[in-house]
Design a protein around this motif. Structure first.
Motif, PDB file in Angstrom:
ATOM      1  N   UNK A  26     -13.776 -13.566  46.540  1.00 22.06           N
ATOM      2  CA  UNK A  26     -15.124 -13.829  46.028  1.00 22.06           C
ATOM      3  C   UNK A  26     -15.148 -14.698  44.768  1.00 22.06           C
ATOM      4  N   UNK A  27     -14.003 -14.986  44.203  1.00 19.00           N
ATOM      5  CA  UNK A  27     -13.969 -15.705  42.924  1.00 19.00           C
ATOM      6  C   UNK A  27     -14.398 -17.162  43.096  1.00 19.00           C
ATOM      7  N   UNK A  28     -15.329 -17.617  42.256  1.00 20.19           N
ATOM      8  CA  UNK A  28     -15.806 -19.007  42.359  1.00 20.19           C
ATOM      9  C   UNK A  28     -14.732 -20.039  42.023  1.00 20.19           C
ATOM     10  N   UNK A  29     -13.639 -19.604  41.407  1.00 21.44           N
ATOM     11  CA  UNK A  29     -12.581 -20.565  41.093  1.00 21.44           C
ATOM     12  C   UNK A  29     -11.958 -21.159  42.352  1.00 21.44           C
ATOM     13  N   UNK A  30     -12.048 -20.440  43.470  1.00 17.58           N
ATOM     14  CA  UNK A  30     -11.513 -20.983  44.733  1.00 17.58           C
ATOM     15  C   UNK A  30     -12.227 -22.262  45.141  1.00 17.58           C
ATOM     16  N   UNK A  31     -13.537 -22.273  45.020  1.00 17.25           N
ATOM     17  CA  UNK A  31     -14.298 -23.466  45.375  1.00 17.25           C
ATOM     18  C   UNK A  31     -13.966 -24.637  44.466  1.00 17.25           C
ATOM     19  N   UNK A  32     -13.807 -24.353  43.191  1.00 20.73           N
ATOM     20  CA  UNK A  32     -13.454 -25.408  42.229  1.00 20.73           C
ATOM     21  C   UNK A  32     -12.067 -25.944  42.556  1.00 20.73           C
ATOM     22  N   UNK A  33     -11.130 -25.045  42.840  1.00 17.09           N
ATOM     23  CA  UNK A  33      -9.778 -25.464  43.197  1.00 17.09           C
ATOM     24  C   UNK A  33      -9.811 -26.360  44.439  1.00 17.09           C
ATOM     25  N   UNK A  34     -10.627 -26.003  45.397  1.00 15.61           N
ATOM     26  CA  UNK A  34     -10.751 -26.818  46.611  1.00 15.61           C
ATOM     27  C   UNK A  34     -11.299 -28.208  46.275  1.00 15.61           C
ATOM     28  N   UNK A  35     -12.314 -28.272  45.414  1.00 16.92           N
ATOM     29  CA  UNK A  35     -12.896 -29.566  45.043  1.00 16.92           C
ATOM     30  C   UNK A  35     -11.865 -30.454  44.348  1.00 16.92           C
ATOM     31  N   UNK A  36     -11.117 -29.866  43.432  1.00 18.51           N
ATOM     32  CA  UNK A  36     -10.144 -30.629  42.638  1.00 18.51           C
ATOM     33  C   UNK A  36      -8.955 -31.056  43.489  1.00 18.51           C
ATOM     34  N   UNK A  37      -8.474 -30.157  44.359  1.00 13.02           N
ATOM     35  CA  UNK A  37      -7.237 -30.431  45.076  1.00 13.02           C
ATOM     36  C   UNK A  37      -7.443 -30.986  46.482  1.00 13.02           C
ATOM     37  N   UNK A  38      -8.685 -31.241  46.861  1.00 18.28           N
ATOM     38  CA  UNK A  38      -8.897 -31.876  48.162  1.00 18.28           C
ATOM     39  C   UNK A  38      -8.303 -33.281  48.113  1.00 18.28           C
ATOM     40  N   UNK A  39      -8.038 -33.826  49.288  1.00 18.05           N
ATOM     41  CA  UNK A  39      -7.443 -35.164  49.350  1.00 18.05           C
ATOM     42  C   UNK A  39      -8.229 -36.154  48.495  1.00 18.05           C
ATOM     43  N   UNK A  40      -9.538 -36.172  48.662  1.00 16.07           N
ATOM     44  CA  UNK A  40     -10.361 -37.159  47.960  1.00 16.07           C
ATOM     45  C   UNK A  40     -10.618 -36.754  46.524  1.00 16.07           C
ATOM     46  N   UNK A  41     -10.694 -35.463  46.240  1.00 10.85           N
ATOM     47  CA  UNK A  41     -10.898 -35.001  44.863  1.00 10.85           C
ATOM     48  C   UNK A  41      -9.771 -35.444  43.954  1.00 10.85           C
ATOM     49  N   UNK A  42      -8.547 -35.265  44.404  1.00  9.13           N
ATOM     50  CA  UNK A  42      -7.375 -35.682  43.631  1.00  9.13           C
ATOM     51  C   UNK A  42      -7.436 -37.184  43.371  1.00  9.13           C
ATOM     52  N   UNK A  43      -7.712 -37.954  44.404  1.00  2.67           N
ATOM     53  CA  UNK A  43      -7.701 -39.411  44.267  1.00  2.67           C
ATOM     54  C   UNK A  43      -8.848 -39.921  43.398  1.00  2.67           C
ATOM     55  N   UNK A  44      -9.998 -39.283  43.478  1.00  6.20           N
ATOM     56  CA  UNK A  44     -11.128 -39.680  42.626  1.00  6.20           C
ATOM     57  C   UNK A  44     -10.825 -39.364  41.163  1.00  6.20           C
ATOM     58  N   UNK A  45     -10.369 -38.162  40.896  1.00  7.06           N
ATOM     59  CA  UNK A  45     -10.039 -37.787  39.514  1.00  7.06           C
ATOM     60  C   UNK A  45      -8.971 -38.726  38.952  1.00  7.06           C
ATOM     61  N   UNK A  46      -7.947 -38.981  39.729  1.00  8.69           N
ATOM     62  CA  UNK A  46      -6.868 -39.872  39.301  1.00  8.69           C
ATOM     63  C   UNK A  46      -7.400 -41.278  39.030  1.00  8.69           C
ATOM     64  N   UNK A  47      -8.270 -41.771  39.896  1.00  8.82           N
ATOM     65  CA  UNK A  47      -8.847 -43.119  39.730  1.00  8.82           C
ATOM     66  C   UNK A  47      -9.725 -43.216  38.489  1.00  8.82           C
ATOM     67  N   UNK A  48     -10.522 -42.174  38.257  1.00  4.23           N
ATOM     68  CA  UNK A  48     -11.451 -42.218  37.124  1.00  4.23           C
ATOM     69  C   UNK A  48     -10.749 -42.069  35.774  1.00  4.23           C
ATOM     70  N   UNK A  49      -9.473 -41.686  35.782  1.00  9.22           N
ATOM     71  CA  UNK A  49      -8.720 -41.685  34.521  1.00  9.22           C
ATOM     72  C   UNK A  49      -8.631 -43.097  33.954  1.00  9.22           C
ATOM     73  N   UNK A  50      -8.741 -44.087  34.842  1.00  5.88           N
ATOM     74  CA  UNK A  50      -8.693 -45.481  34.423  1.00  5.88           C
ATOM     75  C   UNK A  50      -9.995 -45.977  33.812  1.00  5.88           C
ATOM     76  N   UNK A  51     -11.021 -45.141  33.777  1.00  5.45           N
ATOM     77  CA  UNK A  51     -12.291 -45.531  33.181  1.00  5.45           C
ATOM     78  C   UNK A  51     -13.444 -45.394  34.157  1.00  5.45           C
ATOM     79  N   UNK A  52     -14.599 -45.817  33.708  1.00  5.12           N
ATOM     80  CA  UNK A  52     -15.835 -45.738  34.488  1.00  5.12           C
ATOM     81  C   UNK A  52     -15.766 -46.699  35.666  1.00  5.12           C
ATOM     82  N   UNK A  53     -16.219 -46.226  36.831  1.00 10.26           N
ATOM     83  CA  UNK A  53     -16.212 -47.045  38.039  1.00 10.26           C
ATOM     84  C   UNK A  53     -17.543 -46.923  38.771  1.00 10.26           C
ATOM     85  N   UNK A  54     -17.929 -48.016  39.402  1.00  9.61           N
ATOM     86  CA  UNK A  54     -19.062 -47.982  40.320  1.00  9.61           C
ATOM     87  C   UNK A  54     -18.580 -47.390  41.644  1.00  9.61           C
TER      88      UNK A  54
END
Length: 140
Positions: A26-54
């Motif tokens: 029931x812990x909401x941290x599971x959903x957050x973990x899924x968002x962060x560690x999903x294939x696209x979540x990881x790549x988006x977070x990694x990409x945005x480390x380079x700055x603001x993007x359209x």
């Protein structure tokens, strides 16, 4: 169950959720973990480390992501407080995405994982090939 025991159990559950307990269903941290560690979540977070993007810049940078998945993942990361959507009041619409302070923090951790994988990809590929050979040998 006694009233005191029930109150104690509720207190411990409340404490777990304050910190998070990803192993509890029931812990909401599971959903957050899924968002962060999903294939696209990881790549988006990694990409945005380079700055603001359209949106279109992210789509070009992250090859293979569909518009729908990029949009859904950006919304999920925005909902979690990791990504800020900036809509400029111009025509045509100009929308940018950037990491929040919390987003930078989680993206740095993702970056560590990405860097470790990239450094060790040779050994990982060897292990994958050995696994495939073992599986193929057992299937004969």
């Amino acid at each position: 169950m006694s009233r005191r025991s029930k109150e104690s159990q509720e207190d411990s559950l409340t404490q777990k959720f304050r910190r998070g307990d990803v192993l509890t269903k029931e812990c909401p941290s599971r959903g957050v973990l899924q968002d962060v560690t999903s294939r696209w979540g990881v790549l988006i977070l990694f990409s945005l480390l380079g700055g603001t993007h359209r949106f279109s810049e992210l789509r070009k940078k992250i090859t293979g992501v569909s518009e729908k998945m990029l949009s859904q993942t950006l919304q999920a990361l925005e909902n979690d407080g990791f990504v800020k959507r900036i809509a400029h009041p111009v025509i045509p619409p100009h929308v940018e995405y950037q990491l929040t302070e919390t987003g930078v923090e989680v993206a740095r951790r993702v970056e560590e994982l990405v860097n470790w994988i990239e450094i060790n990809i040779g050994d990982i590929v060897v292990a994958q090939n050995q696994y495939d050979e073992r599986k193929a040998g057992n299937g004969r």
